[in-house]
Design an enzyme around this catalytic site. Structure first.
Site, short mmCIF file in Angstrom:
data_model
loop_
_atom_site.label_atom_id
_atom_site.label_comp_id
_atom_site.label_asym_id
_atom_site.label_seq_id
_atom_site.Cartn_x
_atom_site.Cartn_y
_atom_site.Cartn_z
N ASP A 117 0.81 -1.22 0.00
CA ASP A 117 0.00 0.00 0.00
C ASP A 117 0.84 1.27 0.00
O ASP A 117 2.05 1.21 0.21
CB ASP A 117 -0.86 0.01 1.27
N LYS B 211 -3.19 3.94 -2.75
CA LYS B 211 -3.93 5.12 -3.22
C LYS B 211 -3.20 6.31 -2.64
O LYS B 211 -3.02 6.37 -1.43
CB LYS B 211 -5.36 5.10 -2.69
N MET C 267 -8.10 9.37 9.65
CA MET C 267 -8.73 9.91 8.43
C MET C 267 -9.65 11.09 8.75
O MET C 267 -10.71 11.24 8.14
CB MET C 267 -9.50 8.81 7.68
#
Ligand code: SAH
Length: 258
Positions: A42, A64, A177
Site C-alpha cells: 500500500d 492510493k 482519516m
C-alpha cells in the site's frame, strides 16, 4: 520463487507493517516477507521493507495516494488471489494493522471465497503506536479508562456519528482519516462542553517528517493550520494529551497564574 505450476501452493499473508518506521515491523512479518513470491503493498509503506523479500519476488504497489485511486478494492482482491494461484505465497503488506480501517477482512473474505488460505500477522496500529511514540498513553490510571478509535470519514464520506457520542464520554478519542474534518470534529467536542480538553494532531508518526501539534479543542484547528499539517495524520482528544511534555510547557503560564 515457484516456477513449476504443479508445485504452487497458493497462500496469502495479510501483514500489518506498522505506522511507518520500517523497524516497527514484527519479526514474524520479516519471516513472511522472506518467503514471499509476490508482495502487494500500500501507500504509507516504507519501501525498504521490500528488501526483506527475495529479489526475484514480484513487488506491486497497489496504494492510493493523494486521493487518487491507483487500484480499486475489487482489483486488489482479484490481483491478490490471481497471484496466489499463479505464483504461491502472496504477502499483502498493509499500513498499521490490517484490521484497523484497513479493509483487511474484505481481502480475507475474498481469498476465502477462492479457498486460498490466509494467515494474519497483526501490525502496530497507528491508532495506538503513534500516540505511544509521542509518550501519550491512550489509557492512564485515574485519567482515562478507555479509548475509542474512530474514522473521521465513513464509507459514505460523512463524519462518523460515533464521534459526537465519544465526545460526551471521558474516553481518549483517536480519530483516523479525520484531518480534513478537524473543524467539524472540534465543533462536536465544543458542543459537548469540551472546549478546554487537550488535543493533539500527529502527522507522519514514526517517520522522518513527523510533526506534532498540541493544544486544546479551542485552538487546535488554528495550530494545525499554522503548522500546515498534512495527511497522513491522526487526531487525539483527551486528558492524556496533557501528559505530553510540550503540552505541559504550553499550560505553564496559566498554571503559574493560579
Ligand atoms: N490500518 C491503519 C490505518 C489505516 S487508515 C493502522 O492501523 O494504522 C489510514 C489513516 O491512519 C490515515 O489517514 C491516518 O489518519 C492514520 N495514520 C496511518 N499512519 C499514520 C502515521 N504514521 N501517522 C499519523 N497517522 C497515521
Amino acid at each position: 520463487m515457484n516456477t513449476d505450476k504443479l508445485s504452487i501452493i497458493p497462500k496469502i499473508t495479510l501483514l500489518g507493517a506498522g505506522p511507518g518506521d520500517p523497524d516497527l515491523l514484527t519479526l514474524k512479518g520479516v519471516k513472511a516477507l522472506q518467503t514471499a513470491d509476490v508482495v502487494l503493498y500500500d501507500a504509507l509503506i516504507d519501501e525498504t521493507l521490500l528488501d526483506f523479500a527475495p529479489s526475484a519476488a514480484i513487488k506491486i504497489y497497489v496504494g492510493k495516494r493523494s486521493g487518487e485511486h491507483a487500484f480499486e478494492q475489487d482489483a486488489i482482491n482479484r490481483l491478490m488471489v490471481d497471484y496466489a494461484l499463479n505464483y504461491g505465497h502472496v504477502v499483502r503488506l498493509k499500513g498499521g494493522d490490517p484490521f484497523v480501517f484497513g479493509r483487511g477482512y474484505e481481502e480475507l473474505d475474498f481469498a476465502d471465497s477462492y479457498s486460498v488460505p490466509v494467515t494474519v500477522i497483526p501490525g502496530i496500529s497507528s491508532s495506538i503506536g503513534v500516540p505511544g511514540l509521542q509518550q501519550i498513553p491512550v489509557t492512564h490510571r485515574g485519567m482515562s479508562e478507555s479509548f475509542w478509535v474512530i474514522t473521521g470519514t465513513t464509507s459514505g464520506g460523512q463524519l462518523s456519528a460515533d464521534i459526537a457520542q465519544a465526545a460526551t464520554s471521558n474516553a481518549t478519542v483517536v480519530i483516523l482519516m479525520g484531518l480534513k474534518k478537524l473543524p467539524e470534529i472540534v465543533e462536536l467536542f465544543k458542543a459537548a462542553g469540551k472546549a478546554d480538553l487537550p488535543a493533539a494532531v500527529v502527522q507522519n508518526g514514526s517517520s522522518a517528517n513527523e510533526k506534532l501539534i498540541v493544544g486544546t479543542v479551542k485552538n487546535i484547528v488554528e495550530q494545525a493550520q499554522k503548522e500546515q499539517v498534512q495527511a497522513p495524520a491522526l487526531l487525539i482528544f483527551g486528558e492524556v494529551v496533557s501528559l505530553h511534555p510540550s503540552f505541559k510547557s504550553l499550560i505553564k503560564p496559566y498554571a503559574s497564574i493560579a
